[in-house]
Design an enzyme around this catalytic site. Structure first.
Site, PDB file in Angstrom:
ATOM      1  N   CYS A 268     -31.831 -40.358  12.608  1.00 28.08           N
ATOM      2  CA  CYS A 268     -31.173 -39.556  13.643  1.00 28.08           C
ATOM      3  C   CYS A 268     -29.956 -40.224  14.273  1.00 28.08           C
ATOM      4  CB  CYS A 268     -32.203 -39.166  14.697  1.00 28.08           C
ATOM      5  SG  CYS A 268     -33.635 -38.396  13.910  1.00 28.08           S
TER       6      CYS A 268
ATOM      7  N   HIS B  58     -29.936 -38.896  24.088  1.00 25.42           N
ATOM      8  CA  HIS B  58     -30.561 -38.506  22.818  1.00 25.42           C
ATOM      9  C   HIS B  58     -31.594 -37.429  23.151  1.00 25.42           C
ATOM     10  CE1 HIS B  58     -31.503 -38.739  18.677  1.00 25.42           C
ATOM     11  NE2 HIS B  58     -32.683 -39.278  18.822  1.00 25.42           N
TER      12      HIS B  58
ATOM     13  N   HIS C  74     -33.179 -30.592  17.644  1.00 21.53           N
ATOM     14  CA  HIS C  74     -32.827 -31.933  17.200  1.00 21.53           C
ATOM     15  C   HIS C  74     -32.301 -31.813  15.772  1.00 21.53           C
ATOM     16  CE1 HIS C  74     -32.460 -36.027  16.492  1.00 21.53           C
ATOM     17  NE2 HIS C  74     -33.681 -36.470  16.690  1.00 21.53           N
TER      18      HIS C  74
END
Lengths: 394, 261
Positions: free
Chosen positions: A160, A288, A322
């Site tokens: 990620c 995040h 996400h």
């Protein structure tokens, strides 16, 4: 570091194609998440799916590269005048002098998943080509041909943090003289491996993700693409630029963040140091903020450790989900929009902030005074990257 | 930065068990035979982590440990390069999502990330320095060397470069381009000359064709395996001769001058 000018940028997410769709949804507090309807996935979770992705055609000469990930790359490239911007760059730089640095976590693995349904006598079907689809480098292979670039090209795949770290690699390559300017970005598309994989780790939420919420219960997986054209600051460049980048490792665990967020804090400090600015010069942090209990807790401690508890921060995962290997570039684009419109987005779906969390997370948008934005991206393997962006006025 | 210094190296491929064996073969002292690699399991990871780590992690550690040779690696930045990583894990995951129960092993899933070797290396060594995990198709070695070059110039700390392209046994490994055989190599690069094995000058793009290696079986591997494209440089090191071989990449070829010290 020598700052990087952002000459052009674009993103395509569940909110639609192009950055205007993203900006409108941010303003209207409208999420792109919906109950999971991807293929025949039977999972009680929500996803951020790019509308019309499967209908995108690739240019005929590039038909061999057909896969969901490259369809999403193509759709993304067509927005916000990005193709024109690259064409313009090609009038000033030889194709060999334009680098390509793209992030993805799973590339075109969806094609392999489909091919495995058609196995006959232990062999994959003839239409399947690993190199053009599933290979990590297939994303670069497609985009490089589509844009006519011939400089250094690599795919970064660090889960990620992938498409945040592409800015660091591009900056290094330019500083070392291996290229003059670079196309950076990332594309990650929905696939069963990711959906069932995160579900197996019990990290997917049964409801739209709620970052920083007391009741947060995991991530909503999304797909997205984004690109930026970056290069050294030229005379007359007055737009948004990347002024600091910090990378670090957790040295802790493959699939869980270090509880105190020390690795994350190190990435943020390194971003500030590479820009030569103090923590109080940052006006907004795009977290995040994945909405798993452990991730948000660790990031909260890291943010408070570096910035104290007063710097406004929010997570935009409630809009896009996400987007994994594309999260870095999508949130860099959010940072550009925040700077351009002088506006801090809120944190969507967050009703009551967890009591154990103490950074100043925004549950309502806050306009005004946005000159420098920090964007955090952290991934499996403890791979951390923070980007610091500044607007034209800062 | 015009120069980088090579302070350690590692290698693992059939018939090239470690640098000692590879040096003898590449310098012509002994004939090449494609003996299979002996099994290897890292001792740097706690037993639990070592058991859970996939084959690519152990392969990357195998060459990284040789290159670091007992040094404290906690301050080293790193570049890990592999075209497809652990292709058998992808094979198993794609099989699993097509099985009726769709039961994915959580361990297999987190091991499937391309940066698994970088993540485990950080855990094993305590390194918190930047680490890039990349894929650049058949050009992986050259692109990774440029990334390591940039990282060394930026950070000033030693940079560990690890390239590994691994054979597989599943359907997916059979369906991809032939990579010949497993090949992995590692270099430890630094900015200072004290104790260095060799000095590298800045890579330069060139229109010249790639430099071959003289041993036919290894030349075959150089053509197929992205990490084995480092072989002309390793051959110069083995022969202790200055050379400036041209290294192939899909993004153009690059001349890499190297002088053993």
């Amino acid at each position: 570091m020598k700052p990087l000018a952002i000459h052009a940028y674009t993103a395509t997410t569940a909110l639609g194609a192009g950055r205007e769709a993203l900006w409108r949804a941010l303003r209207e507090q409208r999420s792109g998440l919906e109950p999971c309807d991807f293929e025949d996935a039977d999972l009680a979770t929500w996803i951020g799916r790019v509308p019309g992705c499967e209908d995108v055609a690739l240019p005929a000469p590039l038909a061999d590269w057909m896969c969901r990930n490259n369809q999403l790359a193509e759709l993304t490239l067509q927005q916000d005048g990005f193709l024109d911007a690259v064409e313009q760059a090609l009038t000033r730089h030889a194709p060999e002098r334009i680098g390509l640095f793209l992030g993805t976590s799973t590339s075109g693995i969806r094609s392999t998943e489909r091919a495995y349904r058609e196995v006959v006598d232990g062999r994959l079907p003839d239409w399947f080509s690993f190199e053009h689809t599933h290979d990590y480098f297939a994303l670069c292979g497609y985009v490089q041909r589509r844009l006519g670039l011939a400089g250094p090209a690599l795919t970064i795949s660090t889960a990620c943090s992938s498409s945040a770290k592409v800015f660091a690699s591009a900056a290094r390559s330019i500083a070392a003289g291996f290229c003059d300017v670079a196309v950076v970005g990332g594309v990650d598309s929905l696939c069963l491996t990711t959906l069932y994989g995160f579900a197996s780790l019990q990290l997917t939420s049964p409801e739209p993700c709620r970052p920083w919420d007391a009741q947060r219960s995991g991530i909503s997986i999304g797909e997205a693409g984004g690109f930026a054209l970056v290069g050294p600051i030229d005379e007359g460049d007055s737009g948004t630029r990347v002024i600091g980048i910090g990378e670090s490792g957790d040295a802790y665990h493959m699939a869980a963040p270090e509880p105190d967020g020390r690795g994350a804090a190190l990435a943020m400090r390194r971003a500030l140091a590479s820009a030569g600015v103090a923590a109080d010069a940052v006006d907004y942090i795009n977290l995040h903020g994945t909405a798993t209990p452990a991730n948000d807790q660790a990031e909260d401690r890291a943010v408070v450790d570096v910035f104290g508890a007063s710097t406004p921060a929010s997570s935009t995962k409630g809009w896009t989900g996400h987007t994994l290997g594309a999260a870095g570039i999508v949130e860099a684009v959010v940072a550009c929009l925040a700077l351009e419109h002088d506006y801090r987005p809120a944190t969507l779906n967050t009703r009551e902030v967890g009591r154990e969390l103490s950074c100043r997370v925004l549950t309502a948008p806050e306009p005004g005074g946005v000159k420098r934005v920090l964007s955090n991206n952290f991934g499996f393997g403890g791979s951390n990257c923070s980007l610091l962006l500044a607007g034209g006025a800062a | 930065m015009q120069r980088a210094y090579l302070h350690g190296l590692g290698i693992a491929a059939p018939g090239l068990e470690d640098w000692g064996a590879a040096r003898a073969v590449l310098s012509g002292e002994t004939d090449y035979t494609s003996e299979p690699l002996t099994p290897f399991r890292t001792k740097l990871l706690p037993r639990n982590e070592a058991r859970r780590a996939g084959a690519a992690v152990h392969l990357a550690f195998r060459v990284a440990e040789q290159a670091c040779a007992e040094r404290d690696a906690s301050t080293f930045a790193a570049v890990f390069s592999s075209s497809a990583g652990d292709i058998d894990i992808a094979d198993q995951l794609c099989m699993a999502v097509n099985a009726p129960e769709r039961a994915i092993s959580p361990t297999r899933f987190h091991n499937s990330v391309h940066n698994a070797p970088a993540g485990y290396w950080s855990i094993a060594t305590g390194a918190r320095e930047p680490a890039t995990s990349l894929s650049a198709g058949p050009g992986g070695f050259m692109v990774a060397l440029c990334e390591a070059w940039g990282l060394l110039a930026e950070c000033g700390t030693p940079v560990l470069l690890v390239c590994y392209d691994m054979d597989g046994s599943g359907m997916l490994a059979e369906a991809r381009r032939d990579i010949g055989a497993t090949f992995a190599m590692a270099w430890l690069l630094d900015t200072h000359a004290d104790g260095a094995i060799a000095v590298l000058d800045r890579p330069q793009p060139t229109s010249a064709g790639p430099t071959p290696v003289s041993i036919p079986a290894l030349e075959h591997l150089r053509r197929l395996n992205a990490s084995a494209r480092s072989l002309p440089l390793l051959a110069a090191l083995a022969a202790r001769q200055a050379a400036a071989p041209v290294i192939a990449s899909e993004q153009g070829h690059w001349r890499v001058p190297l002088t053993p010290l």
